[in-house]
Design a protein around this motif. Structure first.
Motif, PDB file in Angstrom:
ATOM      1  N   TRP A 106       0.795  -1.191  -0.114  1.00  0.00           N
ATOM      2  CA  TRP A 106       0.008   0.006   0.024  1.00  0.00           C
ATOM      3  C   TRP A 106       0.807   0.997   0.185  1.00  0.00           C
ATOM      4  N   LEU A 107       1.823   1.338   0.843  1.00  0.00           N
ATOM      5  CA  LEU A 107       2.980   2.401   0.639  1.00  0.00           C
ATOM      6  C   LEU A 107       3.364   2.697  -0.827  1.00  0.00           C
ATOM      7  N   ARG A 108       3.808   1.669  -1.499  1.00  0.00           N
ATOM      8  CA  ARG A 108       4.314   1.801  -2.800  1.00  0.00           C
ATOM      9  C   ARG A 108       3.118   2.251  -3.717  1.00  0.00           C
ATOM     10  N   VAL A 109       1.991   1.693  -3.508  1.00  0.00           N
ATOM     11  CA  VAL A 109       1.017   2.407  -4.267  1.00  0.00           C
ATOM     12  C   VAL A 109       0.670   3.786  -4.124  1.00  0.00           C
ATOM     13  N   ALA A 110       0.798   4.237  -2.723  1.00  0.00           N
ATOM     14  CA  ALA A 110       0.392   5.584  -2.343  1.00  0.00           C
ATOM     15  C   ALA A 110       1.567   6.547  -2.920  1.00  0.00           C
ATOM     16  N   SER A 111       2.923   6.135  -2.997  1.00  0.00           N
ATOM     17  CA  SER A 111       3.689   6.972  -3.401  1.00  0.00           C
ATOM     18  C   SER A 111       3.625   7.086  -4.981  1.00  0.00           C
ATOM     19  N   LEU A 117       0.284  12.620  -9.250  1.00  0.00           N
ATOM     20  CA  LEU A 117      -0.684  13.810  -8.781  1.00  0.00           C
ATOM     21  C   LEU A 117       0.183  15.049  -9.120  1.00  0.00           C
ATOM     22  N   LEU A 118       1.412  14.830  -8.603  1.00  0.00           N
ATOM     23  CA  LEU A 118       2.448  15.970  -8.633  1.00  0.00           C
ATOM     24  C   LEU A 118       2.613  16.391 -10.178  1.00  0.00           C
ATOM     25  N   VAL A 119       3.060  15.278 -10.886  1.00  0.00           N
ATOM     26  CA  VAL A 119       3.303  15.574 -12.383  1.00  0.00           C
ATOM     27  C   VAL A 119       2.319  16.173 -13.189  1.00  0.00           C
ATOM     28  N   GLY A 120       1.158  15.593 -12.580  1.00  0.00           N
ATOM     29  CA  GLY A 120      -0.106  16.349 -13.438  1.00  0.00           C
ATOM     30  C   GLY A 120      -0.336  17.688 -13.263  1.00  0.00           C
ATOM     31  N   GLN A 125      -0.081  23.684 -14.582  1.00  0.00           N
ATOM     32  CA  GLN A 125       0.373  24.977 -14.404  1.00  0.00           C
ATOM     33  C   GLN A 125       0.887  25.442 -15.697  1.00  0.00           C
ATOM     34  N   VAL A 126       1.751  24.542 -16.416  1.00  0.00           N
ATOM     35  CA  VAL A 126       2.611  25.050 -17.451  1.00  0.00           C
ATOM     36  C   VAL A 126       1.672  25.223 -18.310  1.00  0.00           C
ATOM     37  N   THR A 127       0.548  24.469 -18.829  1.00  0.00           N
ATOM     38  CA  THR A 127      -0.173  24.529 -19.821  1.00  0.00           C
ATOM     39  C   THR A 127      -1.047  25.915 -19.687  1.00  0.00           C
ATOM     40  N   HIS A 128      -1.436  26.102 -18.381  1.00  0.00           N
ATOM     41  CA  HIS A 128      -2.408  27.321 -18.136  1.00  0.00           C
ATOM     42  C   HIS A 128      -1.676  28.432 -18.453  1.00  0.00           C
ATOM     43  N   GLU A 129      -0.333  28.396 -18.005  1.00  0.00           N
ATOM     44  CA  GLU A 129       0.533  29.859 -18.064  1.00  0.00           C
ATOM     45  C   GLU A 129       0.811  30.120 -19.505  1.00  0.00           C
TER      46      GLU A 129
END
Length: 292
Positions: A106-111, A117-120, A125-129
């Motif tokens: 479960w720790l690996r799946v959460a990571s 989520l961070l990459v998305g 943000q880059v696309t919006h800017e």
């Protein structure tokens, strides 16, 4: 060593050969000369370190050593083969895979989920800017006809040619030029204070202008665009440096100043002082010697 002792203490093939050599009173060098091999080979055989010997020559060296000591080669050879097979058995060099616990899974799946989520978020943000900047640039181009440099940006005439700094007439008619014109009109129309003088520039083409007042205060240091008119107030004298002076009309208190008399290679440098006549050039001409 007698047979009874051999039965009580089993000897390895190497120990049996060494015991036979020592029983005959021979040294390792004596055996190596007789068998025509190195002393290291004799020591490896007696130490049962058969991995140091090439497989092609191992059996031959052991048989020759046993025959030299009058020991049954078959007995030593079979024991040697068994010892070598045990020592050279293949072993896995990779650790066995450890089964993941439920908490680790479960720790690996959460990571993975957090990283995705961070990459998305960063991608959004880059696309919006980028989209925002594209809209801003599109509005600026549609309003002015082209992108214009900021009014505060100064361009050195020694770096970029004047022709490369030209911009279309639609851009020059923007808000920045209108603001300059309003300021110049206000200066030209306002009454002069006592001791003040009015300096005016009319540019027919892009020209670099620098004006310094008597106290060292810089009144102007900028690229004046073709078609612009600028006015300056201050105490005399004025020190001027004008690039592309042929494209500049200069007026001091409404009177025209001839720049051609102070220009060299289309760059004029002069000092304007109404108290001294006429305008002084920074290059002092040689005075002819006076006759006594």
């Amino acid at each position: 060593m007698n047979e009874q002792q051999q039965d009580l203490i089993p000897l390895s093939p190497g120990e049996r050969l060494r015991a036979g050599r020592e029983h005959r009173g021979l040294s390792e060098e004596d055996v190596s000369r007789s068998l025509k091999c190195s002393v290291e080979v004799i020591r490896a055989i007696e130490a049962d370190k058969h991995a140091r010997l090439a497989p092609v020559y191992r059996r031959g060296f052991v048989r020759a050593y046993a025959e030299f000591l009058d020991i049954d080669p078959a007995l030593v050879q079979s024991a040697t083969d068994e010892t070598y097979e045990e020592s050279s058995a293949l072993r896995s060099v990779f650790p066995e895979a450890r089964q993941l616990k439920s908490s680790d899974r479960w720790l690996r799946v959460a990571s993975y989920a957090l990283a995705s989520l961070l990459v998305g978020t960063l991608a959004w943000q880059v696309t919006h800017e980028a989209a925002r900047l594209t809209n801003v640039e599109g509005d600026s181009v549609s309003a002015a006809g082209t992108m214009t440099p900021p009014p505060s940006a100064h361009v050195s005439a020694s770096i970029a040619s004047l022709e490369s700094l030209r911009v279309p007439a639609a851009a020059r008619a923007g808000a920045g030029r209108q603001a300059w014109q309003a300021v110049d009109n206000g200066l030209a129309n306002a009454p002069l204070a006592e001791g003040e003088h009015l300096l005016e520039l009319h540019a027919s083409a892009d020209s670099w202008v620098e004006i310094v007042g008597p106290d060292g205060q810089r009144l102007e240091r900028d690229l004046v665009r073709g078609g612009e008119k600028r006015s300056y107030r201050g105490q005399a004298p004025f020190d001027l440096s004008i690039g592309r002076s042929s494209a500049i009309q200069l007026f001091l208190d409404g009177e025209s100043v001839d720049l051609s008399a102070h220009a060299r290679e289309d760059v004029a440098r002069l000092r304007l002082d109404p108290a001294a006549a006429p305008a002084e050039s920074e290059e002092v001409a040689e005075q002819p010697p006076q006759e006594s």
